[in-house]
Every structure is written in structure tokens, then in C-alpha cells.
Design a protein around this motif. Structure first.
Motif, PDB file in Angstrom:
ATOM      1  N   HIS A  78       0.841  -1.205   0.000  1.00 12.27           N
ATOM      2  CA  HIS A  78       0.000   0.000   0.000  1.00 12.27           C
ATOM      3  C   HIS A  78       0.875   1.253   0.000  1.00 12.27           C
ATOM      4  CE1 HIS A  78      -3.808  -2.013   0.456  1.00 12.27           C
ATOM      5  NE2 HIS A  78      -3.402  -2.644   1.546  1.00 12.27           N
ATOM      6  N   TYR A  84       0.761   3.933  -2.952  1.00 13.38           N
ATOM      7  CA  TYR A  84       0.366   5.328  -2.699  1.00 13.38           C
ATOM      8  C   TYR A  84       1.374   6.304  -3.295  1.00 13.38           C
ATOM      9  CZ  TYR A  84      -3.584   4.578   0.462  1.00 13.38           C
ATOM     10  OH  TYR A  84      -4.802   4.242   0.985  1.00 13.38           O
ATOM     11  N   PRO A 143      -8.984   3.713  -6.343  1.00 11.68           N
ATOM     12  CA  PRO A 143     -10.012   3.172  -5.446  1.00 11.68           C
ATOM     13  C   PRO A 143      -9.473   2.098  -4.500  1.00 11.68           C
ATOM     14  CG  PRO A 143     -10.683   3.016  -7.763  1.00 11.68           C
ATOM     15  CD  PRO A 143      -9.259   3.448  -7.743  1.00 11.68           C
ATOM     16  N   ASN A 144     -10.173   1.930  -3.385  1.00 13.44           N
ATOM     17  CA  ASN A 144      -9.772   0.932  -2.382  1.00 13.44           C
ATOM     18  C   ASN A 144      -9.692  -0.472  -2.963  1.00 13.44           C
ATOM     19  OD1 ASN A 144      -9.519   2.738  -0.275  1.00 13.44           O
ATOM     20  ND2 ASN A 144     -11.652   2.535   0.332  1.00 13.44           N
ATOM     21  N   TRP A 145     -10.636  -0.857  -3.821  1.00 15.13           N
ATOM     22  CA  TRP A 145     -10.619  -2.217  -4.365  1.00 15.13           C
ATOM     23  C   TRP A 145      -9.326  -2.477  -5.129  1.00 15.13           C
ATOM     24  CZ3 TRP A 145      -9.954  -3.514  -9.395  1.00 15.13           C
ATOM     25  CH2 TRP A 145     -10.198  -2.521 -10.355  1.00 15.13           C
ATOM     26  N   HIS A 179      -6.377  -0.902  -4.705  1.00 16.82           N
ATOM     27  CA  HIS A 179      -5.299  -0.980  -3.707  1.00 16.82           C
ATOM     28  C   HIS A 179      -5.233  -2.379  -3.116  1.00 16.82           C
ATOM     29  CE1 HIS A 179      -2.673   2.206  -2.378  1.00 16.82           C
ATOM     30  NE2 HIS A 179      -3.557   3.068  -2.826  1.00 16.82           N
ATOM     31  N   GLU A 180      -6.383  -2.893  -2.731  1.00 11.06           N
ATOM     32  CA  GLU A 180      -6.416  -4.225  -2.121  1.00 11.06           C
ATOM     33  C   GLU A 180      -6.050  -5.315  -3.124  1.00 11.06           C
ATOM     34  OE1 GLU A 180      -6.299  -4.659   0.946  1.00 11.06           O
ATOM     35  OE2 GLU A 180      -6.929  -2.652   1.531  1.00 11.06           O
ATOM     36  N   HIS A 203     -14.823  -4.351  -0.658  1.00 16.85           N
ATOM     37  CA  HIS A 203     -13.783  -4.124  -1.665  1.00 16.85           C
ATOM     38  C   HIS A 203     -12.680  -5.180  -1.618  1.00 16.85           C
ATOM     39  CE1 HIS A 203     -12.511  -1.384   1.673  1.00 16.85           C
ATOM     40  NE2 HIS A 203     -11.341  -1.915   1.421  1.00 16.85           N
ATOM     41  N   TYR A 204     -12.534  -5.913  -0.519  1.00 13.51           N
ATOM     42  CA  TYR A 204     -11.574  -7.022  -0.472  1.00 13.51           C
ATOM     43  C   TYR A 204     -12.045  -8.169  -1.370  1.00 13.51           C
ATOM     44  CZ  TYR A 204      -9.435  -4.822   3.616  1.00 13.51           C
ATOM     45  OH  TYR A 204      -8.807  -3.953   4.458  1.00 13.51           O
ATOM     46  N   TRP A 255      -8.990  11.846  -7.751  1.00 17.43           N
ATOM     47  CA  TRP A 255      -9.029  10.501  -8.325  1.00 17.43           C
ATOM     48  C   TRP A 255      -8.191  10.468  -9.577  1.00 17.43           C
ATOM     49  CZ3 TRP A 255     -11.091   6.596  -5.732  1.00 17.43           C
ATOM     50  CH2 TRP A 255     -12.031   6.883  -4.738  1.00 17.43           C
ATOM     51  N   GLU A 314     -14.628   8.126  -8.341  1.00 17.07           N
ATOM     52  CA  GLU A 314     -14.236   6.720  -8.413  1.00 17.07           C
ATOM     53  C   GLU A 314     -14.626   6.079  -9.735  1.00 17.07           C
ATOM     54  OE1 GLU A 314     -14.490   2.567  -5.887  1.00 17.07           O
ATOM     55  OE2 GLU A 314     -15.305   4.388  -5.014  1.00 17.07           O
TER      56      GLU A 314
END
Length: 183
Positions: free
Chosen positions: A4, A8, A15-17, A19-20, A85-86, A143, A153
Motif C-alpha cells: 500500500h 500510494y 479506489p480501495n478495491w 489498492h487491495e 472491496h476485499y 481521483w 471513483e
């Protein structure tokens, strides 16, 4: 968590998804030394044999078999799972590998191509095309894909989708739809 941090620094406003997805696949697939943990990631279970995967609301485990059944309509995600999102990230990574033969190096290529797009947009001048904007004494992170008329997003997802399609060479609409990633 280190993934992460690096991500970054490379990409801003993703979006979080996504990143994960990158963190999960790196945790599971990166092999640097024989001294690293062998158990991989709870969401994407590829390293060890066994049941693996996380518990889903229907009593199944999130595995490649589950992914394939989901594609065929034999299982379905709960409302909470659709918003997780995981889970979207894991389905995305599974689908890339299973349906598009896009594994670790291919995902790396997606990240690099997104980085190149962000850098090119920022070279065109900050403001509407760059996700990092200098307002004199302050910086603001928007974004990625900020120049898109939809913004937010959805614009970021649209840019990620187009980038993935560039890398894999075909439409990933079915994968985004199955994963619940709106674009």
C-alpha cells in the motif's frame, strides 16, 4: 501493508478495491526469499494446498472454484459481499489469472501502465488532467482519471478498466461486472 505504501507513492487517487487487489496478489504471489512467510494471503489462496479462502455468507470458501461457480451463476454474493472491496479485489485478481492468463507480471504491467498514464497526464499540466494538483502552498490528490467528465471513483475505475484492457488485449467488461466494480 508495504505494498500500500509503495502504491500510494506510485499512483494517486485510486479506489480501495484496486489498492487491495495489488496488495492481495503481492502478498500471495511475491517470492523474494525462502525466509518469507509461506502462508500467503487469506483472500487469495494459491500457495498452500487445502481448503483456503475466506468464509463466504453461503458457507463456501472464496476460492477459484467459487469464482468459477459465481461466473456460472451457481453461487451468488450476499449484499454485504457485493459491497466488500476485499472480495471485489480478490475476484478481480482471480479473474485476471483464470480468464485472461494475467498473473503477477501482468498485474505489474497494469500498475506500470497506470503510472505512465498518470505521469503523462501530469506533464500536460496540472488541473483537470492530473490527480495531484499544487495549489500554491497545498497539494490536493484527486481521483486518477480526474479529467473524465464523470469524475470520482467511476472515472478512476474507467481508466483502470481501459488500462487492463490495453495490457490483456481484450475486453474485461465481464470481469468488472462479476466483481461488482462499477465503471
Amino acid at each position: 501493508e508495504t505494498t500500500h505504501s509503495f502504491l500510494y507513492q506510485m499512483l494517486h487517487g485510486i479506489p480501495n478495491w484496486f489498492h487491495e487487489a495489488i496488495a492481495i496478489q503481492t502478498n500471495e504471489r511475491l517470492n523474494c526469499t525462502n525466509r518469507q512467510a509461506t502462508w500467503g494471503d487469506n483472500y487469495l489462496f494459491e500457495k498452500e494446498k487445502g481448503i483456503g479462502g475466506i468464509d463466504m455468507a453461503d458457507g463456501n470458501y472464496l476460492t477459484y472454484d467459487y469464482y468459477r461457480k459465481l461466473k456460472k451463476g451457481q453461487v451468488s454474493l450476499s449484499a454485504a459481499e457485493k459491497d466488500n472491496h476485499y472480495i471485489a479485489a480478490t475476484l478481480f485478481i482471480m479473474g485476471l489469472k483464470d480468464d485472461y492468463k494475467c498473473g503477477f507480471n501482468c498485474v505489474k504491467d497494469i500498475v506500470i501502465k497506470l503510472r505512465e498514464k498518470e505521469q503523462n497526464n501530469c506533464m500536460l499540466g496540472a488541473g483537470e488532467t492530473c490527480s495531484v494538483v499544487n495549489y500554491g502552498a497545498t497539494w490536493n490528490i484527486f481521483w486518477i482519471g480526474n479529467g473524465d467528465k464523470d469524475g470520482g471513483e467511476l472515472a478512476a475505475n474507467k481508466l483502470i478498466k481501459a488500462t487492463v484492457e490495453d495490457v490483456v488485449g481484450k475486453s474485461v467488461t465481464p470481469l468488472f461486472d462479476l466483481s461488482g466494480i462499477k465503471y
